[in-house]
Scaffold this motif. Structure first.
Motif, PDB file in Angstrom:
ATOM      1  N   GLY A 125       0.778  -1.231   0.000  1.00  0.00           N
ATOM      2  CA  GLY A 125       0.000   0.000   0.000  1.00  0.00           C
ATOM      3  C   GLY A 125       0.806   1.275   0.000  1.00  0.00           C
ATOM      4  N   THR A 126       2.136   1.161  -0.100  1.00  0.00           N
ATOM      5  CA  THR A 126       3.006   2.334  -0.031  1.00  0.00           C
ATOM      6  C   THR A 126       3.578   2.641  -1.407  1.00  0.00           C
ATOM      7  OG1 THR A 126       3.586   1.758   2.232  1.00  0.00           O
ATOM      8  CG2 THR A 126       5.006   3.335   1.120  1.00  0.00           C
ATOM      9  N   ASP A 127       3.758   3.918  -1.718  1.00  0.00           N
ATOM     10  CA  ASP A 127       4.242   4.319  -3.034  1.00  0.00           C
ATOM     11  C   ASP A 127       5.760   4.264  -3.127  1.00  0.00           C
ATOM     12  OD1 ASP A 127       1.674   4.765  -3.837  1.00  0.00           O
ATOM     13  OD2 ASP A 127       1.767   6.951  -3.655  1.00  0.00           O
ATOM     14  N   SER A 128       6.241   4.027  -4.346  1.00  0.00           N
ATOM     15  CA  SER A 128       7.659   4.145  -4.660  1.00  0.00           C
ATOM     16  C   SER A 128       8.012   5.608  -4.911  1.00  0.00           C
ATOM     17  CB  SER A 128       8.006   3.313  -5.893  1.00  0.00           C
ATOM     18  OG  SER A 128       7.767   1.942  -5.681  1.00  0.00           O
ATOM     19  N   VAL A 129       9.308   5.860  -5.036  1.00  0.00           N
ATOM     20  CA  VAL A 129       9.790   7.229  -5.233  1.00  0.00           C
ATOM     21  C   VAL A 129      10.818   7.254  -6.354  1.00  0.00           C
ATOM     22  CG1 VAL A 129      11.121   9.118  -4.209  1.00  0.00           C
ATOM     23  CG2 VAL A 129       9.412   7.930  -2.841  1.00  0.00           C
ATOM     24  N   ILE A 130      10.673   8.186  -7.280  1.00  0.00           N
ATOM     25  CA  ILE A 130      11.724   8.465  -8.261  1.00  0.00           C
ATOM     26  C   ILE A 130      12.626   9.547  -7.680  1.00  0.00           C
ATOM     27  CG2 ILE A 130      12.299   9.225 -10.589  1.00  0.00           C
ATOM     28  CD1 ILE A 130       9.485   8.438 -11.450  1.00  0.00           C
ATOM     29  N   VAL A 131      13.923   9.265  -7.609  1.00  0.00           N
ATOM     30  CA  VAL A 131      14.912  10.259  -7.196  1.00  0.00           C
ATOM     31  C   VAL A 131      15.688  10.641  -8.442  1.00  0.00           C
ATOM     32  CG1 VAL A 131      16.764  10.813  -5.598  1.00  0.00           C
ATOM     33  CG2 VAL A 131      15.043   9.122  -4.948  1.00  0.00           C
ATOM     34  N   TRP A 132      15.745  11.918  -8.742  1.00  0.00           N
ATOM     35  CA  TRP A 132      16.216  12.382 -10.045  1.00  0.00           C
ATOM     36  C   TRP A 132      17.725  12.608 -10.043  1.00  0.00           C
ATOM     37  CZ3 TRP A 132      12.583  11.831 -13.594  1.00  0.00           C
ATOM     38  CH2 TRP A 132      11.256  11.809 -13.168  1.00  0.00           C
ATOM     39  N   GLY A 133      18.378  12.154 -11.121  1.00  0.00           N
ATOM     40  CA  GLY A 133      19.806  12.351 -11.287  1.00  0.00           C
ATOM     41  C   GLY A 133      20.131  13.735 -11.826  1.00  0.00           C
ATOM     42  N   GLY A 134      21.404  14.128 -11.699  1.00  0.00           N
ATOM     43  CA  GLY A 134      21.863  15.421 -12.190  1.00  0.00           C
ATOM     44  C   GLY A 134      23.370  15.523 -12.084  1.00  0.00           C
ATOM     45  N   PRO A 135      23.959  16.672 -12.398  1.00  0.00           N
ATOM     46  CA  PRO A 135      25.422  16.819 -12.395  1.00  0.00           C
ATOM     47  C   PRO A 135      26.072  16.492 -11.051  1.00  0.00           C
ATOM     48  CG  PRO A 135      24.372  18.709 -13.448  1.00  0.00           C
ATOM     49  CD  PRO A 135      23.275  17.907 -12.836  1.00  0.00           C
ATOM     50  N   LYS A 136      25.350  16.653  -9.975  1.00  0.00           N
ATOM     51  CA  LYS A 136      25.901  16.339  -8.657  1.00  0.00           C
ATOM     52  C   LYS A 136      25.406  14.986  -8.135  1.00  0.00           C
ATOM     53  CE  LYS A 136      26.451  21.178  -7.324  1.00  0.00           C
ATOM     54  NZ  LYS A 136      26.115  22.240  -6.321  1.00  0.00           N
ATOM     55  N   GLY A 137      24.821  14.193  -9.018  1.00  0.00           N
ATOM     56  CA  GLY A 137      24.302  12.905  -8.613  1.00  0.00           C
ATOM     57  C   GLY A 137      22.841  12.999  -8.230  1.00  0.00           C
ATOM     58  N   LEU A 138      22.392  12.066  -7.415  1.00  0.00           N
ATOM     59  CA  LEU A 138      21.004  12.076  -6.990  1.00  0.00           C
ATOM     60  C   LEU A 138      20.774  13.242  -6.046  1.00  0.00           C
ATOM     61  CD1 LEU A 138      20.490   8.257  -6.504  1.00  0.00           C
ATOM     62  CD2 LEU A 138      19.699   9.674  -8.390  1.00  0.00           C
ATOM     63  N   SER A 139      19.799  14.068  -6.383  1.00  0.00           N
ATOM     64  CA  SER A 139      19.660  15.384  -5.777  1.00  0.00           C
ATOM     65  C   SER A 139      18.973  15.370  -4.427  1.00  0.00           C
ATOM     66  CB  SER A 139      18.846  16.280  -6.721  1.00  0.00           C
ATOM     67  OG  SER A 139      17.542  15.740  -6.897  1.00  0.00           O
TER      68      SER A 139
END
Length: 459
Positions: A125-139
């Motif tokens: 019943g719990t949601d997943s999470v997208i963690v976004w990448g970038g020049p400094k890695g996962l923000s």
């Protein structure tokens, strides 16, 4: 020194079934999405380690994930990001028994040139999470999505990564809870929208199985990824459900395959992804070869065990050979090799000390010739093999130092009485070597560590 108690990730009697796949050729297609494992865009693949039993905010088994950034000298405990539900910018809050980090997937979901990380949970019943990448890695900036776990792949061949969302249970009792699956067509935005959604197999097998994990790859060279899903099928059995790509979407095969874990890679160098399936209860792996018409006939499929000539060890009940598998080109010859975990391998009086075998790919397919075996008693490997270590209960192959040779990440989530640890061994033209071997656990990363099961998932 590493001791722990046993925890079963995949259990129950398993028997590998056989089935044929066939998909015809398609028109010309776009190139596959290029970014999959590089969160900070520095050209080095990065390693994700899940610790789903980590205590966060005083809450047992809330869970955490560590990302180890690759570099020219390999992994370092100083180049990492640790993410929990308490991390600033991550939606939600730590919850007892949520098991944040039990499953992960990754890839460049929004097309910005940086891989993104999708962190799944062990609670339906719990949601997943997208963690976004970038020049400094996962923000640390995250987006909640309606799924307990996910898979990524270019399933329509348009060169953009798609995301499959599963809402599933983890019952492990007689009857599975059942799963719903939805395909989000890429790109996926930071606000949690996609270019379109399609139900995956709404009236088929997902209704009667629980999806745990999986892998994607193109078995017929049509430019569209196919999907192999690892599932609990009830009555103590685990299985693999295959979906093949078509112009109308992912189509399930007629019946599930018995097995527990999967990996897709090209182990004979012919340009088609081959399906490697691990069957730890029967102490073997199987390779089903890809071709322009899909998987080749079952008569061509090959089985490997520790009784295969050249493979270190001996086939013994309870070793869990095939309990984890991974594919990657360790020797740099353009052909994928296979890492196989045997996490319950006994060494002397050390029951379930654990072992990892490496089988070589070749132009004629996977072979035991030149195979290697590694334990914590192997010279150059940090630590000491001890009872209940379960070394090799998860494995991954990534080129973390960018030299063209895949390196092994092998985990033992039961190390140090359940704290967990991960080892890195380098790839070379001759195979894996132990010089510059690295072992690390959550305590050395400044993460929650007591019974965290660090390394339950490596990707």
């Amino acid at each position: 020194m590493f001791t722990t108690r046993w925890y079963v990730r995949w259990a129950g009697p398993l028997a590998m079934g056989l089935v044929l796949l066939g998909v015809g050729p398609s028109p010309a297609h776009a190139a596959a999405a290029p970014v999959h494992d590089d969160f900070n865009g520095d050209g080095y693949q990065d390693l994700v380690v899940g610790a789903p039993w980590a205590t966060v905010g005083g809450l047992d088994r809330a869970g955490e994930v560590a990302v180890m950034y690759g570099g020219p000298h390999g992994l370092s405990t100083t180049r990492r990001t640790v993410i929990t539900r308490a991390t600033s910018g991550i939606p939600g809050s730590p919850v007892k028994n949520q098991s944040f980090g039990q499953q992960v997937s990754k890839g460049d979901l929004n097309g910005d040139g940086y891989a993104d990380l999708v962190i799944g949970v062990g609670w339906a019943g719990t949601d997943s999470v997208i963690v976004w990448g970038g020049p400094k890695g996962l923000s640390g900036t995250g987006t909640s999505i309606p799924a307990s776990n996910t898979q990524t792949g270019d399933f329509d061949g348009d060169g953009k990564l798609d995301l499959v969302l599963f809402r599933t249970g983890y019952s492990q009792v007689d009857d599975p809870s059942g799963t719903t699956g939805t395909i989000w067509k890429g790109p996926v935005t930071r606000t949690g929208t996609s270019s379109g959604t399609t139900a995956l197999d709404p009236d088929g097998y997902l209704k009667v199985i629980d999806i745990w994990d999986g892998s994607a790859g193109d078995v017929n060279g049509d430019g569209r990824d196919d999907l192999a899903l690892e599932a609990y099928c009830g009555e103590g059995y685990y299985c693999v459900q295959l979906y093949v790509s078509s112009p109308s979407g992912l189509v399930p095969i007629d019946e599930p395959l018995w097995g527990s874990v999967t990996a897709l890679g090209d182990v004979n160098g012919d340009g088609y992804a081959d399906l490697v399936t691990g069957d730890g209860a029967n102490e073997r792996i199987a390779v089903a070869y890809g071709s322009k018409t899909g998987l080749t006939p079952s008569s061509t499929w090959k089985f490997y065990s520790q009784n295969t000539p050249g493979v270190p060890g001996a086939k013994e009940s309870g070793d869990n050979f095939g309990g984890s598998v991974a594919v990657g080109d360790i020797t740099g010859d353009g052909i994928d090799d296979v890492a196989v975990g045997a996490s319950s391998e006994g060494l002397g009086t050390g029951l379930r000390a654990g072992m990892v075998n490496i089988l070589r790919g070749s132009r004629t397919g996977l072979t035991g010739t030149g195979a290697q075996g590694f334990t914590q008693n192997t010279p150059g490997v940090p630590g000491t093999a001890e009872r209940n270590d379960d070394f090799g209960d998860s494995v991954q192959l990534l080129d973390i130092n960018g030299n063209g040779y895949a390196d092994l990440a092998a985990a033992a989530a039961n190390e140090n009485s359940g704290d967990g640890a991960v080892w890195e061994l380098r790839g070379r033209p001759t195979g894996l070597v132990t010089d510059a071997a690295l072992a690390f656990g959550p305590k050395g990363l400044g993460a929650a560590y007591a019974k965290a099961r660090f390394g339950y998932e490596v990707d």
